[in-house]
Design an enzyme around this catalytic site. Structure first.
Site, PDB file in Angstrom:
ATOM      1  N   ASP A 247       0.814  -1.211   0.000  1.00  0.00           N
ATOM      2  CA  ASP A 247       0.000   0.000   0.000  1.00  0.00           C
ATOM      3  C   ASP A 247       0.854   1.271   0.000  1.00  0.00           C
ATOM      4  O   ASP A 247       1.840   1.363   0.724  1.00  0.00           O
ATOM      5  CB  ASP A 247      -0.868  -0.045   1.275  1.00  0.00           C
ATOM      6  CG  ASP A 247      -1.782   1.143   1.413  1.00  0.00           C
ATOM      7  OD1 ASP A 247      -2.652   1.301   0.549  1.00  0.00           O
ATOM      8  OD2 ASP A 247      -1.619   1.913   2.371  1.00  0.00           O
ATOM      9  N   GLU A 289       0.782  -0.532  -5.188  1.00  0.00           N
ATOM     10  CA  GLU A 289      -0.243   0.498  -5.322  1.00  0.00           C
ATOM     11  C   GLU A 289       0.434   1.860  -5.282  1.00  0.00           C
ATOM     12  O   GLU A 289       0.986   2.265  -4.259  1.00  0.00           O
ATOM     13  CB  GLU A 289      -1.268   0.391  -4.195  1.00  0.00           C
ATOM     14  CG  GLU A 289      -2.469   1.282  -4.423  1.00  0.00           C
ATOM     15  CD  GLU A 289      -2.651   2.388  -3.387  1.00  0.00           C
ATOM     16  OE1 GLU A 289      -3.658   3.102  -3.477  1.00  0.00           O
ATOM     17  OE2 GLU A 289      -1.791   2.566  -2.503  1.00  0.00           O
TER      18      GLU A 289
HETATM   19  C1  GLC Z   1      -3.950   3.586  -0.132  1.00  0.00           C
HETATM   20  C2  GLC Z   1      -5.312   2.961   0.076  1.00  0.00           C
HETATM   21  C3  GLC Z   1      -6.234   3.993   0.674  1.00  0.00           C
HETATM   22  C4  GLC Z   1      -5.662   4.453   2.002  1.00  0.00           C
HETATM   23  C5  GLC Z   1      -4.222   4.938   1.835  1.00  0.00           C
HETATM   24  C6  GLC Z   1      -3.546   5.073   3.166  1.00  0.00           C
HETATM   25  O1  GLC Z   1      -3.970   4.584  -1.067  1.00  0.00           O
HETATM   26  O2  GLC Z   1      -5.800   2.452  -1.112  1.00  0.00           O
HETATM   27  O3  GLC Z   1      -7.536   3.499   0.834  1.00  0.00           O
HETATM   28  O4  GLC Z   1      -6.453   5.492   2.518  1.00  0.00           O
HETATM   29  O5  GLC Z   1      -3.434   4.049   1.088  1.00  0.00           O
HETATM   30  O6  GLC Z   1      -3.235   3.819   3.702  1.00  0.00           O
END
Ligand code: GLC
Length: 607
Positions: A247, A289
């Protein structure tokens, strides 16, 4: 061999520390322990399944366990729902123990070794992974790697004044340096959590908090953070999951005077994670991500020599798809499909909706080349999808609107963004049909794009925006919950009732998934490029497999289109093609092909 590379990179990042030898040894010990702990059954999978995610049989879905089925135990009883649709991969939204109270949908983890108690236990999770695997469904788990909840043991010790634990984070005694950071570091949530630091009274320090006051950014400049997070990563890999979602990776390294996004050291970290996971658990893939500018996203694939994520979120494709629906112009899709390259061993995860808002990051050079101003164009998209542009079909909502810059992101479900909500509200049967055509086309597109598709749970039954989150004190301040409703099983029942929205979306998707699985052209490794046809409204993807060419054609407008066949002929490997979605025969030696509004065709050589 990989240990040598690991050591070289580790030295590059942490070589100047006095404790280097001990830290490196600690890392090797963590890896050795993880290899020992890996179950023989998983080791057997490692032998055969290192590139499973390329297969055209992979079709993903993402969901929150609590919203979908209540808990882990009941998830297993829903297995037939996934099998009915043809899902072979499920990304489970965060399910590790979050902090109590508001927790950003689980992205504020206080313990990476425990399952959130409302969902079940670790044993139940491991059992679920096994059951799903036996049914041919792979599982992906979320790993929140950039930050921990302020209730995490490291942060708790830091709060008690432990200097070693304070070193796991980025904190300052006064606001001199934080203010300097704020000059160059953009805000993630300007409306909800302005600035990048939180003053923590207990320790009288300013702590780096990119996302919220309760999510503390880790300091990856500290090898103890790296080692600790690798230890967790390998623990998760050994649970039997097939993919781990990393993430918010662009935030993992901070340097004063920069944006603290996408810094070069993160690519070293990513390469290290990849080497370590391939060493211990080769069948586990890493999904990155990074919702940043398209040119930065592709960098997280790394290079042939220095690979990073196995799979990346294709955020750019999502934006380009909405862009094409709003403008009816496919040129951006075409340019981008030919622009971004990735190493052989990596691929995209393609999606049209996920749990997050849509940030309108697009290829600005291309927009300029069309004679448009990127800022104004972004404003157009923001307004279009917020239902305040003349003639728009969309009913989304602003997210993190910034009155100073007028910037905003967009929330809303796929069906609401593509016109279904508005068409029903206005009782316009024709527009309902058109919205459903758009939804089906969007699914067909992510099913044919290089990589594998990920359906956002609920989109397969055309779920509309749901405003009940406003009644929940823990959710009401975060507009993203509008597109994260509880799964509506009553609505899902309508998937079998002919003529309903649910039927038309679910059954179409089910058919497309079934067809995708028969098309080796859609293997994640098969070459892909896009063709510039004579129509600005028709997107054409070409996939090549074993010297044969497949065409996917998408009319992204509500008007019939005519395309000339000459460009297709240059790439064709047969004079006649057959569309496998409806059975249309396309004669490439005829001059033209007609396409109906929002029609899509998957064309294979007709021998
Ligand atoms: C990523 C997740 C999101 C979250 C962020 C902080 O972007 O997809 O939902 O708020 O990380 O962890």
């Amino acid at each position: 061999m990989s240990h040598e590379v690991i050591k070289t990179l580790y030295t590059k990042l942490y070589g100047q520390k006095d404790t280097f030898d001990a830290d490196y040894q600690a890392l090797i010990d963590i890896m050795t322990r993880a290899v020992k702990a890996r179950k023989p059954a998983l080791k057997a999978l490692d032998q055969t399944r290192s590139s499973w995610f390329f297969s055209n049989r992979v079709v993903g879905m993402t969901l929150y366990v609590d919203l979908f089925s209540g808990n882990l135990k009941s998830m297993t009883s829903k297995i037939n729902y996934f099998k009915e649709l043809g899902i072979t991969f499920i990304h489970l939204m965060p399910l590790l123990k979050p902090r109590p109270g508001e927790n950003d949908g689980g992205y504020a983890v206080m313990d990476y070794r425990e399952i959130h108690d409302v969902l079940g236990t670790m044993d139940q999770f491991v059992a679920l992974v096994d059951v799903f695997r036996n049914h041919g469904i792979n599982i992906c788990i979320d790993y929140v790697i950039n930050h921990v909840a302020k209730e995490h043991a490291w942060a708790q010790k830091a709060l008690k004044g432990d200097p070693d634990m304070q070193d796991m984070f980025i904190m300052f005694d006064d606001d001199v340096i934080p203010k300097q950071y704020d000059l160059t570091v953009p805000e993630v949530l300007p409306e909800k959590f302005p600035g990048n630091f939180t003053y923590v009274d207990e320790i009288k320090k300013y702590v780096f908090t990119s996302f919220s006051d309760y999510q503390w950014d880790l300091d990856f400049k500290n090898p103890k953070v790296f080692n600790g997070m690798v230890d967790n990563l390998l623990y998760l890999a050994n649970l039997g999951v097939n993919m781990i979602r990393l993430d918010a990776i662009p935030f993992m390294w901070k340097t004063l005077g920069t944006t603290c996004r996408n810094l070069p050291q993160i690519h070293d970290l990513m390469h290290l994670f990849r080497l370590i996971v391939k060493d211990v658990a080769p069948s586990v893939a890493l999904l990155g991500e990074a919702i940043v500018e398209p040119v930065e996203i592709v960098k997280y694939f790394g290079t042939e020599k220095k690979p990073e994520a196995d799979v990346m979120y294709n955020a750019n494709l999502m934006v380009d798809i909405y862009h094409a629906f709003a403008t009816r112009d496919v040129r951006l899709l075409t340019i981008d499909a030919n622009l971004y390259r990735m190493p052989q061993k990596s691929t995209w995860m393609n999606y049209v909706r996920c749990h997050d808002d849509i940030g309108w990051g697009f290829n600005e050079d291309a927009i300029r080349a069309f004679g448009l101003d990127p800022w104004h164009h972004k404003q157009f998209l923001i307004h279009f999808f917020n239902n305040d542009h003349p003639g728009t079909f969309a009913s989304g909502e602003y997210y993190q609107y910034n009155p100073r810059t007028l910037d905003a992101r967009t929330n809303g479900t796929l069906a609401s963004l593509l016109g279904l909500e508005k068409a029903h509200a206005n009782k316009e049967a024709f527009n309902v049909r058109t919205a459903i055509d758009r939804i089906n086309l969007a699914h067909a597109l992510i099913l044919s794009y290089r990589g594998f598709p990920l359906i956002y749970s609920g989109d397969e039954i055309a779920t509309l925006n749901d405003r009940t989150y406003l009644d929940d004190p823990q959710k009401r301040f975060d507009g993203r919950w509008i597109h994260r409703p509880r799964f509506d099983w009553k609505r899902a029942q309508k998937r079998d009732i002919m003529g309903t929205d649910e039927y038309q979306v679910f059954q179409t998707l089910k058919r497309l998934i079934k067809i995708r699985k028969t098309l080796s052209y859609l293997d994640g490794r098969a070459i892909q490029f896009a063709l510039d046809l004579s129509s600005e409204h028709v997107f054409c993807l070409v996939r090549r497999h074993q010297n044969k060419t497949f065409f996917a054609l998408f009319n992204m407008s509500e008007h019939p289109q005519t395309i000339t066949t000459s460009v297709l002929r240059q790439h064709a490997t047969a004079s006649s093609y057959k569309d496998v979605t409806q059975g249309r025969i396309l004669d490439l030696y005829g001059d033209q092909i007609q396409m109906s509004p929002y029609e899509y065709l998957w064309c294979v050589p007709d021998q």
